[in-house]
Write a protein that holds these residues in place. Structure first.
Motif, PDB file in Angstrom:
ATOM      1  N   TYR A   4       2.492  -1.142   4.266  1.00 12.75           N
ATOM      2  CA  TYR A   4       2.589   0.136   3.572  1.00 12.75           C
ATOM      3  C   TYR A   4       4.033   0.629   3.565  1.00 12.75           C
ATOM      4  O   TYR A   4       4.837   0.313   4.445  1.00 12.75           O
TER       5      TYR A   4
ATOM      6  N   VAL B 137      -2.781   9.209   6.589  1.00 10.39           N
ATOM      7  CA  VAL B 137      -2.175   7.900   6.358  1.00 10.39           C
ATOM      8  C   VAL B 137      -3.000   6.796   7.005  1.00 10.39           C
ATOM      9  O   VAL B 137      -3.131   5.702   6.452  1.00 10.39           O
TER      10      VAL B 137
ATOM     11  N   SER C 218      -7.363  -5.115  -0.040  1.00  8.44           N
ATOM     12  CA  SER C 218      -6.243  -6.005  -0.343  1.00  8.44           C
ATOM     13  C   SER C 218      -6.681  -7.447  -0.579  1.00  8.44           C
ATOM     14  O   SER C 218      -7.721  -7.891  -0.099  1.00  8.44           O
TER      15      SER C 218
ATOM     16  N   PHE D 208      -4.335   3.660   4.996  1.00  9.04           N
ATOM     17  CA  PHE D 208      -3.922   2.296   5.354  1.00  9.04           C
ATOM     18  C   PHE D 208      -5.147   1.398   5.546  1.00  9.04           C
ATOM     19  O   PHE D 208      -5.184   0.269   5.040  1.00  9.04           O
TER      20      PHE D 208
ATOM     21  N   ILE E 129       0.842  -1.189   0.000  1.00  7.61           N
ATOM     22  CA  ILE E 129       0.000   0.000   0.000  1.00  7.61           C
ATOM     23  C   ILE E 129       0.881   1.245   0.000  1.00  7.61           C
ATOM     24  O   ILE E 129       1.793   1.370   0.821  1.00  7.61           O
ATOM     25  N   PHE E 130       0.596   2.160  -0.919  1.00  4.36           N
ATOM     26  CA  PHE E 130       1.290   3.446  -0.948  1.00  4.36           C
ATOM     27  C   PHE E 130       0.268   4.553  -0.682  1.00  4.36           C
ATOM     28  O   PHE E 130      -0.481   4.937  -1.592  1.00  4.36           O
ATOM     29  N   PRO E 131       0.204   5.088   0.538  1.00  5.17           N
ATOM     30  CA  PRO E 131      -0.655   6.256   0.784  1.00  5.17           C
ATOM     31  C   PRO E 131      -0.025   7.475   0.103  1.00  5.17           C
ATOM     32  O   PRO E 131       1.181   7.709   0.237  1.00  5.17           O
TER      33      PRO E 131
ATOM     34  N   GLY F  75      -6.606   0.571   2.218  1.00  2.00           N
ATOM     35  CA  GLY F  75      -5.747  -0.365   1.503  1.00  2.00           C
ATOM     36  C   GLY F  75      -5.901  -1.791   1.997  1.00  2.00           C
ATOM     37  O   GLY F  75      -5.973  -2.733   1.207  1.00  2.00           O
TER      38      GLY F  75
ATOM     39  N   ASP G 116       6.361   4.330   2.307  1.00  2.00           N
ATOM     40  CA  ASP G 116       6.302   5.708   1.844  1.00  2.00           C
ATOM     41  C   ASP G 116       6.691   5.746   0.372  1.00  2.00           C
ATOM     42  O   ASP G 116       7.638   5.075  -0.050  1.00  2.00           O
TER      43      ASP G 116
END
Length: 241
Positions: free
Chosen positions: A90, A72, A83, A76, A6-8, A79, A92
């Motif tokens: 996650y 975030v 998923s 998260f 996961i990329f916030p 995500g 950055d």
């Protein structure tokens, strides 16, 4: 074993494309293809959605989700909900944490079934942190002292930006956490895992400061203090009332 990354993101037009391409190329390099990447956009007002759309078109394993709130924590949770992987985590988008640790995390989950949670740490004895600004080092260390003194945290870092968890464990922890949307949510997530006795691997990482961070330091610190007070009340006072 499928892994969900996961990329916030929030207004990441300058870093999104590079971060996703580096991640995909790294996974191809190590020969791991059982993964999905979810870009969770929490309110971007720049070209982030258009860039994400292009990446989704280019890579079939990349997906894009947009949520109506910022933070975030909210990203998260979304995500994890979306998923499909047995492992979810996650990172950055600036990849401040060395990308090689992604492959190491996959290997750990594959070979060590007792590990349920990998918590990346910039402050473990074996960690290598480069370019950290002095005032950020002071605020980070101050936060750790507060977390250890008031909330009994055992881990050596709380918000490295590199967290991976077995999906069943993540879902269970989310159910027990607050609905805070910001960065502190990930600290609470870790603290509740510790309280439950989840097998957490405190993992030293190579980490490089990104000077273009979008984190608002003063506002973040104020929020942390309020949230620490909330959890201190819950963990140490409320249960005795």
């Amino acid at each position: 074993m499928m892994v969900t990354i996961i990329f916030p993101v929030l207004n990441e037009r300058l870093r999104l494309k590079k971060g996703i391409i580096r991640t995909v190329e790294y996974l191809e390099k190590i020969g791991f293809d059982d993964y999905e990447i979810i870009i969770v956009d929490n309110g971007s007002e720049d070209e982030t959605p258009e860039i994400a759309a292009g990446l989704c078109k280019k890579y079939e394993k990349v997906r894009y989700e947009r949520i109506p709130v910022r933070g975030v924590g909210a990203a998260f949770r979304r995500g994890v909900k979306c998923s499909h992987g047995e492992i979810v985590g996650y990172m950055d988008i600036d990849l401040s944490t060395n990308i090689k640790h992604l492959g190491e995390a996959v290997h750990i989950f594959q070979t060590r079934p007792e590990v349920a949670y990998i918590n990346g740490s910039r402050f473990a004895r074996e960690s290598d942190t480069q370019g950290r600004k002095w005032y950020r080092r002071i605020t980070s260390q101050g936060l750790l002292i507060l977390l250890k003194c008031f909330l009994g945290m055992k881990s050596t870092d709380a918000v490295c930006g590199f967290t991976f968890v077995r999906r069943k464990t993540a879902i269970s922890l989310i159910k027990g956490c607050s609905k805070d949307n910001g960065w502190f949510y990930m600290i609470e997530f870790l603290l509740r895992a510790e309280k439950r006795g989840v097998n957490i691997l405190d993992y030293p990482v190579e980490w490089q400061e990104d000077y273009n961070t979008t984190v608002k330091l003063f506002r973040t610190i104020c929020n942390y203090l309020v949230q620490i007070g909330r959890l201190f009340y819950e963990f140490n006072i409320k249960k005795h009332i």
